[in-house]
Write an enzyme that holds these catalytic residues in place. Sequence first.
Site, PDB file in Angstrom:
ATOM      1  N   ASN A   1       0.884  -1.167   0.000  1.00  0.00           N
ATOM      2  CA  ASN A   1       0.000   0.000   0.000  1.00  0.00           C
ATOM      3  C   ASN A   1       0.921   1.216   0.000  1.00  0.00           C
ATOM      4  OD1 ASN A   1      -1.815   2.056   0.412  1.00  0.00           O
ATOM      5  ND2 ASN A   1      -2.783   1.152   2.216  1.00  0.00           N
TER       6      ASN A   1
ATOM      7  N   ARG B   1      -2.972  -2.145  -3.263  1.00  0.00           N
ATOM      8  CA  ARG B   1      -4.111  -1.243  -3.163  1.00  0.00           C
ATOM      9  C   ARG B   1      -3.980  -0.192  -4.253  1.00  0.00           C
ATOM     10  NH1 ARG B   1      -4.893   3.937   0.642  1.00  0.00           N
ATOM     11  NH2 ARG B   1      -7.079   4.373   0.185  1.00  0.00           N
TER      12      ARG B   1
ATOM     13  N   HIS C   1     -12.423   3.976  -0.363  1.00  0.00           N
ATOM     14  CA  HIS C   1     -12.239   3.150   0.841  1.00  0.00           C
ATOM     15  C   HIS C   1     -12.995   1.818   0.730  1.00  0.00           C
ATOM     16  CE1 HIS C   1     -11.376   7.136   3.098  1.00  0.00           C
ATOM     17  NE2 HIS C   1     -10.226   6.496   2.885  1.00  0.00           N
TER      18      HIS C   1
ATOM     19  N   ARG D   1      -7.958  17.548   3.816  1.00  0.00           N
ATOM     20  CA  ARG D   1      -8.892  17.785   2.720  1.00  0.00           C
ATOM     21  C   ARG D   1     -10.210  18.343   3.266  1.00  0.00           C
ATOM     22  NH1 ARG D   1      -8.442  11.819   0.380  1.00  0.00           N
ATOM     23  NH2 ARG D   1      -6.980  11.495   2.090  1.00  0.00           N
TER      24      ARG D   1
ATOM     25  N   GLU E   1      -7.528  -3.748   5.455  1.00  0.00           N
ATOM     26  CA  GLU E   1      -7.488  -3.685   4.002  1.00  0.00           C
ATOM     27  C   GLU E   1      -6.448  -4.647   3.429  1.00  0.00           C
ATOM     28  OE1 GLU E   1      -8.360   0.979   3.169  1.00  0.00           O
ATOM     29  OE2 GLU E   1      -6.925   0.479   4.754  1.00  0.00           O
TER      30      GLU E   1
END
Length: 397
Positions: A10, A94, A182, A242, A381
């Site tokens: 990742n 990912r 996600h 963000r 994940e």
Amino acid sequence: MTEEGILVLNAGSSSVKFTVFALAGRSLAPKLHGQVEGIGTGITRRLVARNRSGEPVADEPWPSGTHQDILQHLINWIHATEGNKLHLRAAGHRVVHGGMLHDAPVRVTPAILEQLRVFVPLAPLHQPHNLAPIETLAKLYPELPQIACFDTAFHRHKRPEASLVGLPRRYLDAGIKRYGFHGLSYEYIAGRLTELDPTRAKGRVIAAHLGSGASMCAMKDGVAIDSSMGFTAVDGLMMGTRPGSLDPGIILHLLQQEKLDVPALEKLLYRESGLLGVSGGLSNDMRILLDSDSPAAQEAIDLFVYRAAKEIGALAVTIGGLDVLVFTAGIGERSAEIRKRICALVSWMGIKLDPAANTTHALRISTDDSPIAVWAIPTDEELMIARHTARLIEHAP
């Protein structure tokens, strides 16, 4: 005896996270996990890693160089650590954006890689870094199967109107739509919730992935119905750096009146806003903000909580109510205070939080008589990527 393994990567702008899974038949067990951090930041690069028992096995400076150098050193380190006991069967990655082309993980070919490069403008903070290790491993180990697992894929089957935006049809046909992100985290949570609470998992679920990047996903029977994130990963909830959803008129104002050019605007939206910006530049780390007595830090926290509670209400409309609320990711898993504040704002829905369970980070943090079950479930994940990778190489020719 040699053990087969899967390497999961990742890669981000400043770190490469990795996990090595032992593969025995259909069984997967993590052997090593860690990250090379400090990439491109001006600070000393370090390798930090732990074994399957959680014991530290590395915390050391890491050589500088290109992404190719970093991965070559990492592969060498893994082989040195495992000796001749490990044979890597495949690498799983990912990849944030699969666009309109990919609704499931895929084995990477040169043609697939070219397709994924097209989506770089849709996820400029993530996609280039996700693709860099794929390109590097293809050069270093061309025979090693590589699997791309997409954060957008889980959302590909949500209700059609949840994907539309209110622009002329020609833009939708050109790929401007609400994708959602996600997805690997939500896919894991959907499966884990089925194990923990199988009856309610079939019902109306909102999962809140709250971390440096933050979003929510509404699900029914483990299938995505809608998400807070849309065309890009800058939409929806306010995040670490963000802003989340923003009046488009603000963008026009910044371009026309403040004379920001596109690079400056991108920097503002992806790196300078959110918790960091609202706190006056103090931090994008919720732990630091919670410990601060700065009024600006408190305002940043209040806005984060308010936006999260507001999104829960909005997503509940899309699934006709709520049976389960799941918190996950860094803030969602570890901040009892943020969970408490969000649940207080949506307590009108029937949520009854168990203070002791919440403070001690139990899995179920609502009371037994709460009409809505609330869980704090650690996401994984990397395990989802490993599962997809193992499944695809099993059926590979």
